[in-house]
Scaffold this motif. Structure first.
Motif, PDB file in Angstrom:
ATOM      1  N   GLU A  59       0.694  -0.862  -0.146  1.00  0.00           N
ATOM      2  CA  GLU A  59       0.366  -0.296   0.289  1.00  0.00           C
ATOM      3  C   GLU A  59       0.641   1.549  -0.337  1.00  0.00           C
ATOM      4  O   GLU A  59       0.673   2.000  -0.574  1.00  0.00           O
ATOM      5  CB  GLU A  59      -1.084   0.274   1.224  1.00  0.00           C
ATOM      6  CG  GLU A  59      -2.090  -1.025   0.770  1.00  0.00           C
ATOM      7  CD  GLU A  59      -2.516  -1.051   2.523  1.00  0.00           C
ATOM      8  OE1 GLU A  59      -2.993   0.184   3.218  1.00  0.00           O
ATOM      9  OE2 GLU A  59      -4.615  -2.400   2.349  1.00  0.00           O
ATOM     10  N   SER A  60       1.716   1.513   0.817  1.00  0.00           N
ATOM     11  CA  SER A  60       2.641   2.708   0.677  1.00  0.00           C
ATOM     12  C   SER A  60       3.587   2.546  -0.224  1.00  0.00           C
ATOM     13  O   SER A  60       3.573   4.143  -0.510  1.00  0.00           O
ATOM     14  CB  SER A  60       3.935   2.383   2.647  1.00  0.00           C
ATOM     15  OG  SER A  60       2.777   1.928   2.881  1.00  0.00           O
ATOM     16  N   PHE A  61       3.790   1.761  -1.443  1.00  0.00           N
ATOM     17  CA  PHE A  61       4.468   1.845  -2.681  1.00  0.00           C
ATOM     18  C   PHE A  61       3.430   2.615  -3.434  1.00  0.00           C
ATOM     19  O   PHE A  61       4.117   3.310  -3.864  1.00  0.00           O
ATOM     20  CB  PHE A  61       5.239   0.429  -2.591  1.00  0.00           C
ATOM     21  CG  PHE A  61       5.908   0.403  -4.726  1.00  0.00           C
ATOM     22  CD1 PHE A  61       7.246   0.979  -4.312  1.00  0.00           C
ATOM     23  CD2 PHE A  61       5.434   0.496  -5.295  1.00  0.00           C
ATOM     24  CE1 PHE A  61       7.944   0.569  -5.395  1.00  0.00           C
ATOM     25  CE2 PHE A  61       6.204   0.436  -6.703  1.00  0.00           C
ATOM     26  CZ  PHE A  61       7.852   0.939  -6.413  1.00  0.00           C
ATOM     27  N   MET A  62       2.752   2.024  -3.444  1.00  0.00           N
ATOM     28  CA  MET A  62       1.764   2.025  -4.729  1.00  0.00           C
ATOM     29  C   MET A  62       0.993   3.958  -4.122  1.00  0.00           C
ATOM     30  O   MET A  62       0.904   4.852  -5.266  1.00  0.00           O
ATOM     31  CB  MET A  62      -0.219   1.580  -4.265  1.00  0.00           C
ATOM     32  CG  MET A  62       0.423   0.278  -4.666  1.00  0.00           C
ATOM     33  SD  MET A  62       1.236   0.350  -6.561  1.00  0.00           S
ATOM     34  CE  MET A  62      -0.334   0.211  -7.580  1.00  0.00           C
ATOM     35  N   ARG A  63       1.140   4.518  -2.810  1.00  0.00           N
ATOM     36  CA  ARG A  63       0.393   6.244  -2.236  1.00  0.00           C
ATOM     37  C   ARG A  63       1.933   6.943  -2.841  1.00  0.00           C
ATOM     38  O   ARG A  63       1.711   8.090  -3.322  1.00  0.00           O
ATOM     39  CB  ARG A  63       0.566   5.747  -0.829  1.00  0.00           C
ATOM     40  CG  ARG A  63      -0.092   7.088  -0.627  1.00  0.00           C
ATOM     41  CD  ARG A  63      -0.289   6.838   1.283  1.00  0.00           C
ATOM     42  NE  ARG A  63       1.044   7.049   2.740  1.00  0.00           N
ATOM     43  CZ  ARG A  63       1.475   7.543   2.561  1.00  0.00           C
ATOM     44  NH1 ARG A  63       1.849   8.424   2.430  1.00  0.00           N
ATOM     45  NH2 ARG A  63       2.527   6.520   3.184  1.00  0.00           N
ATOM     46  N   GLN A  66       1.651   7.112  -6.553  1.00  0.00           N
ATOM     47  CA  GLN A  66       0.392   8.397  -6.450  1.00  0.00           C
ATOM     48  C   GLN A  66       1.236   9.581  -6.033  1.00  0.00           C
ATOM     49  O   GLN A  66       0.944  10.566  -6.751  1.00  0.00           O
ATOM     50  CB  GLN A  66      -0.570   7.953  -5.729  1.00  0.00           C
ATOM     51  CG  GLN A  66      -1.740   8.931  -6.408  1.00  0.00           C
ATOM     52  CD  GLN A  66      -2.119   8.849  -7.917  1.00  0.00           C
ATOM     53  OE1 GLN A  66      -2.223   8.102  -8.246  1.00  0.00           O
ATOM     54  NE2 GLN A  66      -2.897  10.140  -7.640  1.00  0.00           N
ATOM     55  N   ASP A  67       1.339  10.015  -5.592  1.00  0.00           N
ATOM     56  CA  ASP A  67       2.114  11.069  -4.998  1.00  0.00           C
ATOM     57  C   ASP A  67       3.712  11.573  -5.591  1.00  0.00           C
ATOM     58  O   ASP A  67       3.933  13.260  -5.908  1.00  0.00           O
ATOM     59  CB  ASP A  67       2.803  11.032  -3.733  1.00  0.00           C
ATOM     60  CG  ASP A  67       2.200  11.220  -2.763  1.00  0.00           C
ATOM     61  OD1 ASP A  67       0.964  11.508  -2.362  1.00  0.00           O
ATOM     62  OD2 ASP A  67       2.690  10.627  -1.432  1.00  0.00           O
ATOM     63  N   ALA A  68       4.065  10.797  -6.451  1.00  0.00           N
ATOM     64  CA  ALA A  68       5.192  11.146  -7.314  1.00  0.00           C
ATOM     65  C   ALA A  68       4.876  11.324  -8.559  1.00  0.00           C
ATOM     66  O   ALA A  68       5.551  12.465  -9.145  1.00  0.00           O
ATOM     67  CB  ALA A  68       5.698   9.618  -7.796  1.00  0.00           C
ATOM     68  N   LYS A  69       3.333  11.301  -8.994  1.00  0.00           N
ATOM     69  CA  LYS A  69       3.129  11.297 -10.073  1.00  0.00           C
ATOM     70  C   LYS A  69       2.208  12.511  -9.749  1.00  0.00           C
ATOM     71  O   LYS A  69       2.443  13.676 -10.600  1.00  0.00           O
ATOM     72  CB  LYS A  69       1.200  10.421 -10.502  1.00  0.00           C
ATOM     73  CG  LYS A  69       0.910  10.928 -12.427  1.00  0.00           C
ATOM     74  CD  LYS A  69      -0.367   9.990 -12.155  1.00  0.00           C
ATOM     75  CE  LYS A  69      -1.163   9.996 -13.132  1.00  0.00           C
ATOM     76  NZ  LYS A  69      -2.508   9.321 -13.614  1.00  0.00           N
ATOM     77  N   GLU A  70       2.546  13.664  -8.559  1.00  0.00           N
ATOM     78  CA  GLU A  70       1.511  14.751  -8.220  1.00  0.00           C
ATOM     79  C   GLU A  70       2.458  15.680  -8.393  1.00  0.00           C
ATOM     80  O   GLU A  70       2.402  16.474  -7.260  1.00  0.00           O
ATOM     81  CB  GLU A  70       0.548  14.170  -7.228  1.00  0.00           C
ATOM     82  CG  GLU A  70      -0.685  13.912  -6.977  1.00  0.00           C
ATOM     83  CD  GLU A  70      -1.213  13.077  -6.077  1.00  0.00           C
ATOM     84  OE1 GLU A  70      -1.202  13.820  -4.988  1.00  0.00           O
ATOM     85  OE2 GLU A  70      -2.703  12.097  -5.958  1.00  0.00           O
ATOM     86  N   LYS A  71       4.050  14.941  -8.341  1.00  0.00           N
ATOM     87  CA  LYS A  71       4.774  15.858  -8.466  1.00  0.00           C
ATOM     88  C   LYS A  71       5.536  16.647  -6.364  1.00  0.00           C
ATOM     89  O   LYS A  71       6.135  17.882  -6.988  1.00  0.00           O
ATOM     90  CB  LYS A  71       4.729  17.259  -9.151  1.00  0.00           C
ATOM     91  CG  LYS A  71       4.430  17.116 -10.305  1.00  0.00           C
ATOM     92  CD  LYS A  71       5.731  16.390 -11.347  1.00  0.00           C
ATOM     93  CE  LYS A  71       5.206  16.109 -12.857  1.00  0.00           C
ATOM     94  NZ  LYS A  71       6.210  14.997 -13.409  1.00  0.00           N
ATOM     95  N   LYS A  72       5.335  15.828  -5.664  1.00  0.00           N
ATOM     96  CA  LYS A  72       5.633  16.212  -4.677  1.00  0.00           C
ATOM     97  C   LYS A  72       7.407  15.376  -3.679  1.00  0.00           C
ATOM     98  O   LYS A  72       6.834  16.388  -2.772  1.00  0.00           O
ATOM     99  CB  LYS A  72       4.444  15.403  -3.080  1.00  0.00           C
ATOM    100  CG  LYS A  72       3.241  15.689  -3.331  1.00  0.00           C
ATOM    101  CD  LYS A  72       2.112  14.938  -2.592  1.00  0.00           C
ATOM    102  CE  LYS A  72       0.209  15.241  -2.295  1.00  0.00           C
ATOM    103  NZ  LYS A  72      -0.342  13.673  -1.683  1.00  0.00           N
TER     104      LYS A  72
END
Length: 412
Positions: A59-63, A66-72
């Motif tokens: 779950e943490s890897f998938m999160r 997603q955060d990488a996609k959002e440029k965090k």
């Protein structure tokens, strides 16, 4: 250079020693970040007790993805390639996805930077292949260890087995439950069907393995087909076909099952158990595939069978109610819950409790056809208005600009 960094850490089991190792990993990253004061820590992504052979279970890897996609963040720090994934395909695919998001992955122990165009991906591929091969070797060692356990009659799982109590790593006979098991085999070998035995169990006030007083046919069938009661232990009822996916599936003959003679006390003789299996084979009515293997019942393909739900929440069973002289069939629907427990009326006649039993009535299929006919005729009473509305909606869709595909002509 100032960077926004994220940390990824993983431990593969939930054992205390591994959790301690996770704490050491976190401390390792904290000390590393202290040596880079211009890096800002955005978040820690930590997966506990999760396998590394597939990212989809983490779950943490998938999160983090997603955060990488959002440029965090623009940098992921992880210790080893094996912490990231032990699947070569996953490792390469995910690092490429992160790269497309503008996120670099730094494997600190291997000193691999994925944005290094010279040899970053080459070194990553080599390390990932080595880690995947190690996973394969571990899988082979585990299987070899299991075979030794099988030969020694080691018991797997921690579920309840009617007739026995689990004491440590052994199963000890529970006298009261053992009498129930013997009674079930006695009744079945005397010519009683599963449904009749189910009613007798309730009439005699006997309890299931979980302590329930209400029985179902599945409880009886599980007892009758379990070779443990005659002293045999069966291994590989399930197996893992792919060490990378690590997902167990039921074994219907894809791999050879292992049978050993257990050291536990038998509740029925092997001869009686084998006779029971012969009777079950004669009574079994089921579909078979092209190879002659038994297959489960398929779901009802009739429209009402798919849509109907009883007021108690169960699906409805569709069966033939009558066959006319001309061959036409009429059907009736009944609650599946009632099929398992019996109707309130039938249970009262047998002296069984009716509390919690579905009291919904069965009904003929033709009634549903009449209702549907009435509803659709009423709905289509003004066909012209419905037609004009539908054409208006189609024209709106045709205005969507894609002239090169001639959408408007196709719709017309």
């Amino acid at each position: 250079m100032a960077r926004k960094a994220a940390i990824y850490a993983r431990v593969s089991t939930e054992h205390e020693a591994q959790i301690s190792a996770l704490e050491n990993q976190v401390q390792y990253y904290d000390e590393l970040l202290q040596r880079h004061p211009d890096w800002e820590l955005v978040d820690r992504y930590i997966d506990e007790g999760i396998t590394g052979t597939s990212i989809h279970k983490r779950e943490s890897f998938m999160r983090m993805l997603q955060d990488a996609k959002e440029k965090k963040f623009d940098l992921i720090i992880t210790r080893e390639v094996s912490r990231f994934a032990r699947n070569t395909v996953d490792t390469l695919q995910q690092t490429r996805i992160f790269k497309s998001y503008g996120v670099e992955v730094w494997f600190t122990e291997d000193n691999i930077w994925t944005m290094n165009d010279e040899d970053g991906e080459l070194r990553l591929s080599i390390m990932a292949m080595l880690d995947q091969n190690e996973s394969k070797k571990i899988s082979q060692r585990v299987k070899a260890g299991q075979m030794i356990s099988f030969k020694n009659g080691v018991l797997y799982g921690n579920g309840n087995i009617l007739g026995y109590d689990r004491v440590g790593d052994k199963l000890v006979v529970n006298k009261e439950q053992a009498e129930t098991v013997k009674r079930i085999f006695e009744l079945y070998l005397s010519g009683n069907g599963v449904r009749i035995i189910q009613d007798i169990m309730e009439q005699e006030g006997r309890k299931t393995a979980t302590g329930l007083t209400r029985w179902q046919s599945g409880n009886i069938n599980r007892v009758l087909r379990n070779p443990f009661y005659c002293g045999r232990i069966v291994y590989r009822k399930q197996y893992v076909p792919d060490y990378l996916v690590q997902k167990k599936i039921n074994n219907f003959g894809a791999v050879e099952k292992v049978y050993v003679e257990g050291t536990h006390e038998k509740l029925v003789s092997p001869e009686d158990f084998d006779r029971a299996q012969e009777l079950r084979a004669k009574h079994r009515i089921g579909k078979r595939d092209k190879n002659g293997r038994s297959v489960g019942q398929s779901s009802c393909k009739h429209i009402w069978g798919n849509k109907f739900v009883c007021t108690c929440g169960h699906a409805m069973n569709r069966r033939i109610a009558h066959k006319a002289k001309d061959g036409n069939l009429s059907y009736i629907y009944q609650c599946y819950g009632q099929l398992r427990t019996g109707t309130p009326e039938s249970r009262r006649k047998k002296g069984l409790e009716v509390d919690g039993i579905c009291d919904n009535s069965s009904f003929m299929e033709w009634k549903s056809e009449v209702q549907a006919d009435f509803i659709f005729k009423k709905l289509l009473n003004n066909k012209e208005a419905i037609y004009r509305e539908a054409m208006s909606m189609l024209n709106d869709v045709a205005e969507v600009k894609a002239p090169e595909r001639n959408d408007k002509e196709k719709l017309e």
